[in-house]
Design an enzyme around this catalytic site. Structure first.
Site: not given
Ligand code: NI
Length: 178
Positions: A47, A143, A146
């Site tokens: 990802g 993900e 993030h």
């Molecule tokens: Ni990462």
């Protein structure tokens, strides 16, 4: 095809909260998503989040049939997920090893919700709603973190299970791990 530079841990741009996407299916977004897939595939990633290439938008991609960095992982559908909202489906958490293209050479065991619902839209603003568990749920949580400025080492509870991939997983091809 453009493989973009992936920012590494320590870069303050990885610690920002990402902005919601408000325009869809624009030329700039099509180029961004194409570049993100090129970059993720070049690094054999599972990802990638837009902030990892310095774009501070709530946009992540993930998915693979077989992944060299996670050879035992079940396949995850290739997905573009924008403006995501995660809702855990239970209080159950499980530990599992993760790496990150922004934290090259390392792996750590991270507690994540075992199952969750994720909602958002794709690049055409079509709704996405999926209930998932296991590795799929783990990838989404990683993900989406993030987009909150959170890198997986910040989630580790047991630092005895954080270390260099080549030491902890010597059977993985070192070229496959960034
Ligand atoms: Ni990462």
């Amino acid at each position: 095809m453009t493989v973009r530079e992936i920012l590494k841990m320590g870069d303050p741009r990885l610690l920002r909260v990402a902005e919601p996407v408000t325009e869809f299916d624009t030329p700039a977004m099509r180029e961004l998503i194409a570049d993100m897939f090129d970059t993720m595939h070049a690094a054999n990633g599972a990802g990638l989040a837009a902030p990892q290439i310095g774009v501070n938008l709530q946009l992540v991609i993930f998915g693979f049939k077989q992944n060299a960095r996670y050879p035992d992982a079940p396949q995850v559908p290739e997905t573009v997920l924008i403006n995501p909202v995660l809702t855990p489906l239970s209080d159950e958490m499980e530990e599992g090893f993760e790496g990150c293209l922004s934290v090259p050479g390392l792996r750590g065991s991270v507690p994540r919700h075992t199952s969750l619902r994720y909602q958002g839209v794709d690049q055409f603003q079509q709704p996405i709603l999926r209930d998932v568990d296991g590795f799929h749920a783990r990838v989404v949580q990683h993900e989406v973190d993030h987009l909150l400025g959170v890198l997986y080492p910040m989630r580790i509870k047991d630092f005895s299970r954080f270390g260099f991939t080549e030491v902890m997983f010597p059977d993985l091809d070192p070229n496959e791990d960034d």
